[in-house]
Design an enzyme around this catalytic site. Structure first.
Site, PDB file in Angstrom:
ATOM      1  CG  HIS A 396      -2.547   0.477   1.465  1.00  0.00           C
ATOM      2  ND1 HIS A 396      -2.496   1.418   0.045  1.00  0.00           N
ATOM      3  CD2 HIS A 396      -3.793   0.075   1.660  1.00  0.00           C
ATOM      4  CE1 HIS A 396      -3.854   1.969  -0.157  1.00  0.00           C
ATOM      5  NE2 HIS A 396      -4.196   0.877   0.482  1.00  0.00           N
ATOM      6  NE  ARG A 397       5.831   0.283   1.965  1.00  0.00           N
ATOM      7  CZ  ARG A 397       7.799  -1.013   2.226  1.00  0.00           C
ATOM      8  NH1 ARG A 397       8.383   0.246   3.125  1.00  0.00           N
ATOM      9  NH2 ARG A 397       7.654  -1.601   1.487  1.00  0.00           N
TER      10      ARG A 397
END
Length: 423
Positions: A396-397
């Protein structure tokens, strides 16, 4: 002049390895390119070639030795005509110097004590300031496995160093509570509660898998997205293609077609074909797919490079070769290191759906479940279809939920309308 042969780094991440087998012996003549030894890394057993030519003067690390650090002198090569007994000295001295402890400076006012009797010296020389025990890495590991307190073991190695032979015959005893080597090998709280069991030593591969997956779950924020996909059209196309390819001896698997679909989906949604590096984002223009293959003692991920631009038949032939050599431990580092995304298929085990752990530094992995007959709405009517569940795990980064959703949609469409895979 003698040449010290050192433990090589056979991959960018290799820090230590096992010297599995020597293929030469003292006195043998070797030339550049000759295979000298087999070295086991955390992923495969690889052949170590000679760079220089000469005669093997000394083998300082016996075969079967584990945990040999990169750069450790493992043998000595002498020039032809050189005295072998003298040629091995530099390498031996270098190895001793590397392992010799650095004595702590004595207090300024410390009185000079009388020398201890010779008999007592050999038993205590392994103890340095602060009662630090000097032992080889292999001796420490064996002691940890057997529960041996190294403080009570007499060392027979250079400078009283405790070596493998010293601990193999020693009796188990309570280890000091603060012994760092034991803490590294026996997690706090590990108890057998008297239940009959067998202890199995972890291989280098299993240790690496444990470390990397733990780091991934702790450091990478995973987001999981699941879709159900109809397989009927893909299964029909596969049967037709296999019929056409039979004369060429090529047989496509569902997994081969999913590798192609995953690669094409990454090219269609390039925001998911990325890698997070801290302060930058790598955006790849090619889809290299790492495919999880189960092998004895662990898992390895051989890579199909540029899978989006290869035919399914080419992918099938490549995967057959890669999987076979993976199980034999004969993959080169370039064949399993890298990749822009991974595919893990557990459908053959009847697993309906699962969430795979991302393989760093990649930013996504696709988990494939089993195809099964399910009630499914087709053209507004309830019918029976062959359906599988696919779950994408995303970093998700690097990948937002909306981009991950767009990717899963593209993957689903490619599988359900598979003619796009051969167009």
């Amino acid at each position: 002049m003698p040449i010290a042969i050192k433990m090589p780094a056979l991959s960018p991440t290799m820090e230590e390895g096992t010297l599995a087998k020597w293929l030469v012996k003292v006195g043998d003549k070797v030339s550049s390119g000759d295979i000298m030894a087999e070295i086991e890394t955390d992923k495969a057993t690889m052949e170590f070639e000679a760079v220089d030519e000469g005669i093997i003067a000394d083998i300082s690390v016996p075969e079967g030795t584990e945990g040999v650090k990169v750069g450790t002198v493992i043998a000595t090569l002498a020039e032809e005509g050189e005295d072998l007994s003298k040629a091995k000295a530099p390498a031996v001295e270098e190895a001793k110097a590397a392992s010799a402890p650095v004595a702590a400076p004595a207090p300024a006012q410390a009185p000079v004590s009388a020398p201890a009797p010779a008999k007592a010296a050999s038993a205590t020389v392994a103890k340095q300031s602060g009662d630090r025990v000097i032992a080889s890495p292999l001796a420490k590991r064996i002691a940890a496995e057997k529960g041996i307190d190294l403080a009570g073991v007499k060392g027979s190695g250079p400078n009283g160093r405790i070596v493998k032979a010293d601990v193999e015959g020693a009796k188990p005893g309570a280890a000091p509570a603060a012994a760092p080597v034991l803490a590294a090998h026996a997690p706090a709280g590990a108890q057998d509660f008297g239940i009959p069991h067998v202890e199995e030593k972890l291989s280098g591969m299993r240790k690496t898998i444990a470390r990397r997956l733990t780091e991934s779950k702790q450091q990478v924020p995973h987001i999981y997205l699941t879709v159900d996909i109809r397989l009927d059209a893909l299964l029909k196309l596969r049967a037709e293609l296999n019929s056409a390819l039979e004369a060429r001896g090529v047989k496509l698997s569902v997994n081969d077609m999913l590798i192609k679909a995953l690669a094409q989906a990454l090219l269609q949604v390039p925001s998911c074909n990325v890698q997070f590096t801290g302060d930058t984002l790598l955006k790849f223009s090619r889809a290299d797919i790492s495919v999880a293959v189960s092998i004895p003692g662990g898992l390895i991920t051989p890579i199909v490079a540029d899978a989006g631009n290869k035919t399914i038949s080419a992918i099938a032939s490549e995967m057959k070769d890669l999987a076979a050599r993976a199980r034999e431990g004969k993959l080169a580092p370039s064949e399993y290191q890298g990749g822009t995304a991974s595919l893990s298929n557990m459908g053959m085990y009847g697993i309906k759906q699962f969430e795979a752990i991302i393989n760093p530094p990649q930013a996504m992995i696709m988990a494939i479940g089993a195809g099964e007959k399910r009630p499914y709405v087709i053209d507004d009517s309830l019918q029976i279809a062959t359906v599988m569940s696919a779950t994408g795990s995303f970093d998700h980064r690097a990948i937002d939920g909306a981009d991950g959703a767009a990717f899963m949609k593209a993957f689903k469409e490619l599988v359900e309308k598979p003619l796009g895979l051969v167009a």
